[in-house]
Design an enzyme around this catalytic site. Structure first.
Site, PDB file in Angstrom:
ATOM      1  N   ASP A 295       0.757  -1.148  -0.090  1.00 56.38           N
ATOM      2  CA  ASP A 295       0.010  -0.154  -0.012  1.00 56.38           C
ATOM      3  C   ASP A 295       0.909   1.301   0.093  1.00 56.38           C
ATOM      4  OD1 ASP A 295      -2.410   1.511   0.000  1.00 56.38           O
ATOM      5  OD2 ASP A 295      -2.613   1.235   2.115  1.00 56.38           O
ATOM      6  N   GLY A 296       0.320   2.336  -0.766  1.00 52.75           N
ATOM      7  CA  GLY A 296       1.045   3.649  -0.620  1.00 52.75           C
ATOM      8  C   GLY A 296       1.583   4.304  -1.919  1.00 52.75           C
TER       9      GLY A 296
ATOM     10  N   ASN B 236     -10.653  -3.370  -6.424  1.00 51.57           N
ATOM     11  CA  ASN B 236      -9.801  -2.425  -7.086  1.00 51.57           C
ATOM     12  C   ASN B 236     -10.183  -2.105  -8.565  1.00 51.57           C
ATOM     13  OD1 ASN B 236      -6.450  -3.624  -5.676  1.00 51.57           O
ATOM     14  ND2 ASN B 236      -7.963  -1.860  -5.145  1.00 51.57           N
TER      15      ASN B 236
HETATM   16  C1  FPP Z   1      -1.835  -0.060  -3.250  1.00 50.97           C
HETATM   17  O1  FPP Z   1      -1.510   1.106  -3.122  1.00 50.97           O
HETATM   18  C2  FPP Z   1      -1.215  -0.891  -4.488  1.00 50.97           C
HETATM   19  C3  FPP Z   1      -2.187  -1.150  -5.520  1.00 50.97           C
HETATM   20  C4  FPP Z   1      -3.706  -1.199  -5.156  1.00 50.97           C
HETATM   21  C5  FPP Z   1      -1.662  -1.969  -6.585  1.00 50.97           C
HETATM   22  C6  FPP Z   1      -0.510  -2.621  -6.406  1.00 50.97           C
HETATM   23  C7  FPP Z   1       0.160  -3.132  -7.905  1.00 50.97           C
HETATM   24  C8  FPP Z   1       1.476  -3.185  -8.134  1.00 50.97           C
HETATM   25  C9  FPP Z   1       2.575  -2.833  -7.023  1.00 50.97           C
HETATM   26  C10 FPP Z   1       1.934  -3.395  -9.567  1.00 50.97           C
HETATM   27  C11 FPP Z   1       1.375  -4.264 -10.276  1.00 50.97           C
HETATM   28  C12 FPP Z   1       1.720  -5.673  -9.915  1.00 50.97           C
HETATM   29  C13 FPP Z   1       2.631  -6.697 -10.350  1.00 50.97           C
HETATM   30  C14 FPP Z   1       2.493  -7.995  -9.713  1.00 50.97           C
HETATM   31  C15 FPP Z   1       3.688  -6.278 -11.340  1.00 50.97           C
HETATM   32  P1  FPP Z   1      -2.366   2.500  -3.482  1.00 50.97           P
HETATM   33  O2  FPP Z   1      -2.760   2.811  -4.912  1.00 50.97           O
HETATM   34  O3  FPP Z   1      -3.868   2.194  -2.865  1.00 50.97           O
HETATM   35  O4  FPP Z   1      -1.689   3.988  -2.575  1.00 50.97           O
HETATM   36  P2  FPP Z   1      -2.332   4.866  -1.956  1.00 50.97           P
HETATM   37  O5  FPP Z   1      -3.066   4.072  -0.610  1.00 50.97           O
HETATM   38  O6  FPP Z   1      -1.403   5.789  -1.380  1.00 50.97           O
HETATM   39  O7  FPP Z   1      -3.366   5.666  -2.982  1.00 50.97           O
END
Ligand code: FPP
Length: 236
Positions: free
Chosen positions: A24-25, A72
């Site tokens: 997350d983040g 998501n």
């Molecule tokens: C959460 O951060 C992250 C996600 C929902 C997506 C994670 C995806 C990846 C790291 C890349 C794709 C994966 C692979 C396997 C290559 P957030 O967007 O919720 O961050 P925030 O809380 O700061 O908004």
């Protein structure tokens, strides 16, 4: 003494079988840099590779990452597209970049993905299925959906009542033991529908660090703290 200490590589193969990460983040990391959220996901995907490799080097047999939840899909179309592109890039390179002791398992329903992507996912799983270590990627994953899917699968096999063992064997991660450790970066203290069945006795670690900023030494710290926790599994 210092030279020796530097050379000694930690090995957790006996003490930590499975570590899982809620990445997350990414969005906030990008915002801090006045960049679109997608930029954070790109660095997040690089961090995923780095941490996966690091945990493998530490001898941890099962490593799981929460890449995309069933919830998501509600995100803006551009962001969903960007994450899917990163995922497809990963699929394109997975076989060349994985070390030959690591197999990939996808946790989650493959149903929403196109036929082509589904095939690439199952090809990678098949190709690497005899490998001893597992890199589990939770994508289109929901902990509740996982339990419902498992029960429906058991019903379709003719079961009219189920045991805990039946469910444990029918969830997506049937091959993996429950996680010893779940790490969530980004400062929120919740599990967000991640590994609902498997997390019953996991040790939870919540870090304020945003996912793209996570360092290998942060993983070392978690493992060190884990070593000090007393796990009783409901006993005394
Ligand atoms: C959460 O951060 C992250 C996600 C929902 C997506 C994670 C995806 C990846 C790291 C890349 C794709 C994966 C692979 C396997 C290559 P957030 O967007 O919720 O961050 P925030 O809380 O700061 O908004």
């Amino acid at each position: 003494y210092f030279i020796m200490r530097d050379k000694k590589k930690q090995n957790y193969s006996d003490t930590v079988k499975h570590i899982a990460f809620i990445m997350d983040g990414n969005g906030r990391w990008a915002k801090k840099r006045f960049m679109p959220r997608e930029y954070g996901h790109k660095f997040g995907a690089d961090k995923f590779r780095e941490i996966a490799e690091y945990c493998r080097d530490l001898g941890i047999r099962y490593v799981t990452f929460y890449a995309f939840s069933t919830e998501n899909w509600k995100r803006p179309e551009n962001e969903v597209k960007a994450i899917m592109k990163l995922f497809i890039d990963y699929l394109d390179n997975a076989l060349e970049t994985l070390t030959d002791d690591v197999g990939v398992v996808f946790l989650g329903s493959k149903e929403p993905f196109s036929e082509d992507i589904r095939k690439r996912m199952t090809d990678i799983e098949e190709e690497t299925k005899s490998r001893e270590k597992k890199l589990c990627i939770a994508i289109n994953y929901g902990g509740h959906a996982e339990i419902v899917d498992a029960v429906n699968k058991l019903i379709s096999e003719g079961k009219t009542s189920v045991t805990e063992e039946d469910i444990t064997n029918s969830i997506y991660s049937g091959v993996c033991p429950p996680p010893d450790i779940i790490v969530r970066t980004g400062g929120e203290m919740r599990l967000s529908n991640f590994l609902m069945w498997q997390s019953a006795y996991s040790e939870l670690f919540f870090l304020d660090t945003l996912w793209p900023d996570l360092k290998k030494s942060d993983v070392d710290d978690v493992l060190k703290q884990f070593g000090k926790r007393k796990r009783r599994f409901g006993g005394v």
